[in-house]
Design a protein around this motif. Structure first.
Motif, PDB file in Angstrom:
ATOM      1  N   GLU A 110     -16.608  24.768 -26.437  1.00 13.09           N
ATOM      2  CA  GLU A 110     -17.037  26.095 -26.020  1.00 13.09           C
ATOM      3  C   GLU A 110     -15.930  27.122 -26.247  1.00 13.09           C
ATOM      4  N   VAL A 111     -14.698  26.762 -25.953  1.00 16.17           N
ATOM      5  CA  VAL A 111     -13.564  27.657 -26.199  1.00 16.17           C
ATOM      6  C   VAL A 111     -13.431  27.935 -27.688  1.00 16.17           C
ATOM      7  N   GLN A 112     -13.618  26.923 -28.527  1.00 13.01           N
ATOM      8  CA  GLN A 112     -13.546  27.120 -29.977  1.00 13.01           C
ATOM      9  C   GLN A 112     -14.651  28.063 -30.440  1.00 13.01           C
ATOM     10  N   ARG A 113     -15.842  27.902 -29.880  1.00 14.01           N
ATOM     11  CA  ARG A 113     -16.962  28.782 -30.248  1.00 14.01           C
ATOM     12  C   ARG A 113     -16.653  30.221 -29.833  1.00 14.01           C
ATOM     13  N   LYS A 147     -16.432  10.779 -17.561  1.00  5.62           N
ATOM     14  CA  LYS A 147     -17.152  12.010 -17.243  1.00  5.62           C
ATOM     15  C   LYS A 147     -16.221  13.211 -17.361  1.00  5.62           C
ATOM     16  N   THR A 148     -14.997  13.103 -16.878  1.00  9.13           N
ATOM     17  CA  THR A 148     -14.018  14.179 -16.962  1.00  9.13           C
ATOM     18  C   THR A 148     -13.643  14.462 -18.415  1.00  9.13           C
ATOM     19  N   MET A 149     -13.462  13.413 -19.211  1.00  8.19           N
ATOM     20  CA  MET A 149     -13.118  13.594 -20.627  1.00  8.19           C
ATOM     21  C   MET A 149     -14.257  14.290 -21.372  1.00  8.19           C
ATOM     22  N   ASP A 150     -15.508  13.901 -21.083  1.00  4.27           N
ATOM     23  CA  ASP A 150     -16.654  14.564 -21.721  1.00  4.27           C
ATOM     24  C   ASP A 150     -16.689  16.047 -21.362  1.00  4.27           C
ATOM     25  N   LYS A 151     -16.431  16.354 -20.105  1.00  4.23           N
ATOM     26  CA  LYS A 151     -16.418  17.742 -19.660  1.00  4.23           C
ATOM     27  C   LYS A 151     -15.311  18.519 -20.372  1.00  4.23           C
ATOM     28  N   ILE A 152     -14.156  17.922 -20.538  1.00  6.06           N
ATOM     29  CA  ILE A 152     -13.039  18.563 -21.234  1.00  6.06           C
ATOM     30  C   ILE A 152     -13.405  18.809 -22.703  1.00  6.06           C
ATOM     31  N   ARG A 156     -16.467  19.207 -23.965  1.00  7.16           N
ATOM     32  CA  ARG A 156     -17.441  20.305 -24.022  1.00  7.16           C
ATOM     33  C   ARG A 156     -16.757  21.651 -23.814  1.00  7.16           C
ATOM     34  N   THR A 157     -15.842  21.701 -22.888  1.00  8.36           N
ATOM     35  CA  THR A 157     -15.110  22.938 -22.626  1.00  8.36           C
ATOM     36  C   THR A 157     -14.300  23.344 -23.850  1.00  8.36           C
ATOM     37  N   GLU A 158     -13.679  22.381 -24.505  1.00  9.94           N
ATOM     38  CA  GLU A 158     -12.893  22.670 -25.703  1.00  9.94           C
ATOM     39  C   GLU A 158     -13.789  23.201 -26.820  1.00  9.94           C
TER      40      GLU A 158
END
Length: 118
Positions: free
Chosen positions: A33-36, A22-27, A29-31
């Motif tokens: 989003e940061v790229q976007r 779950k933590t890896m998936d969140k990381i 998604r965050t990555e």
């Protein structure tokens, strides 16, 4: 008793794996989003320039803008001018008809002149 220890270890590993996943998936998604955000990022100077351009465009539109009532009035005046011009000027058909009459009169005069000579 060994059975319970294996069961507790397996359960603990499962819970740890679940939260780790779950933590890896969140990381991830965050990555993404940061790229976007980095891809769509607008600098302050670029934004300021765009705002200046937009301000100039709005000013130009305001200068060139013709309110609806003024536009309707101008169209109405143009139509009246067009009607007046149609009354004052000859149509193509009228011009041709009058030209033929003039040619016929010239032909008649030419015939009279030829008769007098003979």
């Amino acid at each position: 008793m060994d059975y319970w220890i294996e069961f507790l270890m397996t359960t603990a590993l499962g819970i740890i794996s679940y939260f780790l996943k779950k933590t890896m998936d969140k990381i991830d998604r965050t990555e993404r989003e940061v790229q976007r955000i980095e891809r769509d990022f607008v600098t302050e100077t670029s934004h300021a320039k765009d705002m200046e351009d937009m301000g100039r465009d709005i000013t130009k539109i305001r200068e060139d803008y013709t309110p609806r009532n003024e536009f309707k009035e101008a169209v109405h005046e143009f139509r009246n001018d067009l009607k007046a011009a149609q009354k004052e000027f000859l149509t193509k058909e009228d011009f041709i008809r009058e030209n033929r009459k003039t040619e016929q009169r010239l032909d008649d005069i030419y015939k009279l002149l030829l008769k007098e000579r003979s």
